[in-house]
Design a protein around this motif. Sequence first.
Motif, PDB file in Angstrom:
ATOM      1  N   ASN A 163       0.837  -1.211   0.000  1.00 57.77           N
ATOM      2  CA  ASN A 163       0.000   0.000   0.000  1.00 57.77           C
ATOM      3  C   ASN A 163       0.866   1.253   0.000  1.00 57.77           C
ATOM      4  O   ASN A 163       0.608   2.209  -0.731  1.00 57.77           O
ATOM      5  CB  ASN A 163      -0.913   0.030   1.236  1.00 57.77           C
ATOM      6  N   ASP A 164       1.894   1.251   0.832  1.00 52.46           N
ATOM      7  CA  ASP A 164       2.749   2.437   0.969  1.00 52.46           C
ATOM      8  C   ASP A 164       3.588   2.692  -0.282  1.00 52.46           C
ATOM      9  O   ASP A 164       3.941   3.836  -0.564  1.00 52.46           O
ATOM     10  CB  ASP A 164       3.671   2.292   2.185  1.00 52.46           C
ATOM     11  N   THR A 165       3.914   1.632  -1.044  1.00 46.65           N
ATOM     12  CA  THR A 165       4.703   1.848  -2.259  1.00 46.65           C
ATOM     13  C   THR A 165       3.931   2.705  -3.259  1.00 46.65           C
ATOM     14  O   THR A 165       4.538   3.383  -4.098  1.00 46.65           O
ATOM     15  CB  THR A 165       5.106   0.523  -2.943  1.00 46.65           C
ATOM     16  N   TYR A 166       2.612   2.680  -3.186  1.00 48.86           N
ATOM     17  CA  TYR A 166       1.800   3.471  -4.121  1.00 48.86           C
ATOM     18  C   TYR A 166       1.795   4.960  -3.768  1.00 48.86           C
ATOM     19  O   TYR A 166       1.199   5.758  -4.491  1.00 48.86           O
ATOM     20  CB  TYR A 166       0.370   2.942  -4.176  1.00 48.86           C
ATOM     21  N   ARG A 167       2.465   5.341  -2.682  1.00 53.89           N
ATOM     22  CA  ARG A 167       2.603   6.769  -2.377  1.00 53.89           C
ATOM     23  C   ARG A 167       3.660   7.417  -3.279  1.00 53.89           C
ATOM     24  O   ARG A 167       3.787   8.640  -3.300  1.00 53.89           O
ATOM     25  CB  ARG A 167       2.964   6.966  -0.905  1.00 53.89           C
ATOM     26  N   LYS A 168       4.411   6.589  -3.980  1.00 54.85           N
ATOM     27  CA  LYS A 168       5.359   7.067  -4.996  1.00 54.85           C
ATOM     28  C   LYS A 168       5.029   6.364  -6.313  1.00 54.85           C
ATOM     29  O   LYS A 168       4.210   5.441  -6.353  1.00 54.85           O
ATOM     30  CB  LYS A 168       6.806   6.780  -4.579  1.00 54.85           C
ATOM     31  N   SER A 169       5.693   6.781  -7.370  1.00 55.46           N
ATOM     32  CA  SER A 169       5.325   6.280  -8.699  1.00 55.46           C
ATOM     33  C   SER A 169       6.102   5.041  -9.126  1.00 55.46           C
ATOM     34  O   SER A 169       6.212   4.754 -10.319  1.00 55.46           O
ATOM     35  CB  SER A 169       5.535   7.391  -9.743  1.00 55.46           C
ATOM     36  N   ILE A 170       6.611   4.268  -8.177  1.00 57.92           N
ATOM     37  CA  ILE A 170       7.446   3.121  -8.557  1.00 57.92           C
ATOM     38  C   ILE A 170       6.652   2.058  -9.321  1.00 57.92           C
ATOM     39  O   ILE A 170       7.240   1.246 -10.036  1.00 57.92           O
ATOM     40  CB  ILE A 170       8.170   2.494  -7.343  1.00 57.92           C
ATOM     41  N   CYS A 171       5.317   2.087  -9.205  1.00 60.65           N
ATOM     42  CA  CYS A 171       4.493   1.129  -9.944  1.00 60.65           C
ATOM     43  C   CYS A 171       4.557   1.369 -11.453  1.00 60.65           C
ATOM     44  O   CYS A 171       4.175   0.497 -12.243  1.00 60.65           O
ATOM     45  CB  CYS A 171       3.038   1.195  -9.471  1.00 60.65           C
ATOM     46  N   LEU A 172       5.038   2.555 -11.872  1.00 63.26           N
ATOM     47  CA  LEU A 172       5.143   2.867 -13.297  1.00 63.26           C
ATOM     48  C   LEU A 172       6.496   2.470 -13.881  1.00 63.26           C
ATOM     49  O   LEU A 172       6.662   2.477 -15.101  1.00 63.26           O
ATOM     50  CB  LEU A 172       4.932   4.374 -13.536  1.00 63.26           C
ATOM     51  N   TYR A 173       7.434   2.134 -13.014  1.00 57.40           N
ATOM     52  CA  TYR A 173       8.793   1.798 -13.473  1.00 57.40           C
ATOM     53  C   TYR A 173       9.159   0.341 -13.209  1.00 57.40           C
ATOM     54  O   TYR A 173       9.725  -0.333 -14.073  1.00 57.40           O
ATOM     55  CB  TYR A 173       9.799   2.728 -12.798  1.00 57.40           C
ATOM     56  N   PHE A 174       8.840  -0.151 -12.020  1.00 61.22           N
ATOM     57  CA  PHE A 174       9.165  -1.533 -11.667  1.00 61.22           C
ATOM     58  C   PHE A 174       7.961  -2.445 -11.930  1.00 61.22           C
ATOM     59  O   PHE A 174       6.820  -2.082 -11.621  1.00 61.22           O
ATOM     60  CB  PHE A 174       9.547  -1.639 -10.192  1.00 61.22           C
ATOM     61  N   HIS A 175       8.243  -3.613 -12.456  1.00 64.30           N
ATOM     62  CA  HIS A 175       7.190  -4.612 -12.667  1.00 64.30           C
ATOM     63  C   HIS A 175       6.607  -5.005 -11.303  1.00 64.30           C
ATOM     64  O   HIS A 175       7.333  -5.071 -10.301  1.00 64.30           O
ATOM     65  CB  HIS A 175       7.771  -5.849 -13.372  1.00 64.30           C
ATOM     66  N   PRO A 176       5.291  -5.265 -11.229  1.00 65.44           N
ATOM     67  CA  PRO A 176       4.683  -5.611  -9.933  1.00 65.44           C
ATOM     68  C   PRO A 176       5.322  -6.826  -9.253  1.00 65.44           C
ATOM     69  O   PRO A 176       5.321  -6.908  -8.021  1.00 65.44           O
ATOM     70  CB  PRO A 176       3.210  -5.871 -10.282  1.00 65.44           C
TER      71      PRO A 176
END
Length: 257
Positions: A163-176
């Motif tokens: 949940n906390d990782t979605y406070r930054k945009s890492i979901c757009l760069y790193f594969h889930p």
Amino acid sequence: MRFLNKEEFEYDPCSRWSIKPKVFKAKFEETYNLISKIIKSRKWNHDLLGISLTFYHYFLYFKDFREIDPYEISVCCIYLTNKIQFMHYGLDFFIKIYNEINEKKKNNQPDFIKLEIEMYTKLGYDLQIKTPYSIYYDYIMKKNNIDEIKENIRKNFLFNLINDTYRKSICLYFHPKIIMISCLIYTNKFLEMDDENLNEIINGEDLDLIAECMDKIYDIFKEAINENDNNNNNHLNNNNIDINNNSNKNNNNNNNN
């Protein structure tokens, strides 16, 4: 979905739209909390949360942040998730949600269709969006002899980290999958739990990329800890001021007596 390249990822929305980080963070948190609240209130699953927040991060990369209405964009992200997840809720259902949460602009007609077309264009109409939550469920299905109590403890901690990782945009760069593995490593370490299947899921993945992802996640945690410390210090300072003021008042009263 199309992931950002290194150059795009490092060119954050604050730089792109010339916004002060504090202003950006406050507005981002407002929308993040709105999306979370809507999904939680309807008891929809974590996958819907992850996909909706991925849409939101995409919006921040191509749409001027100052033009974004937090209420409209929150509901629109969930509306788009509803469509690609085949949930079969109509447009009227989401306009109703919008009016419920945004009393100041009740009976407005948010332009979800326009935002939807903008998003599809930027994504290249590639709407295959996975989340670390779904990767975890695929992973857990392959495990044998599961201790359900321990695994629930692990899952709850893991999902809070995700949940906390979605406070930054890492979901757009790193594969889930990379994000899930990174959070799982932190989870196992913090809870001091063994995971005999961990090497199996890591096998074949880019270890340098996992290490980079773990660094980004660590930065998110560190930022949250620093904010909590600052809030606690401000609270203590305010209390000290009150104590001093009370002491001065008492001294004045004693002098007068």
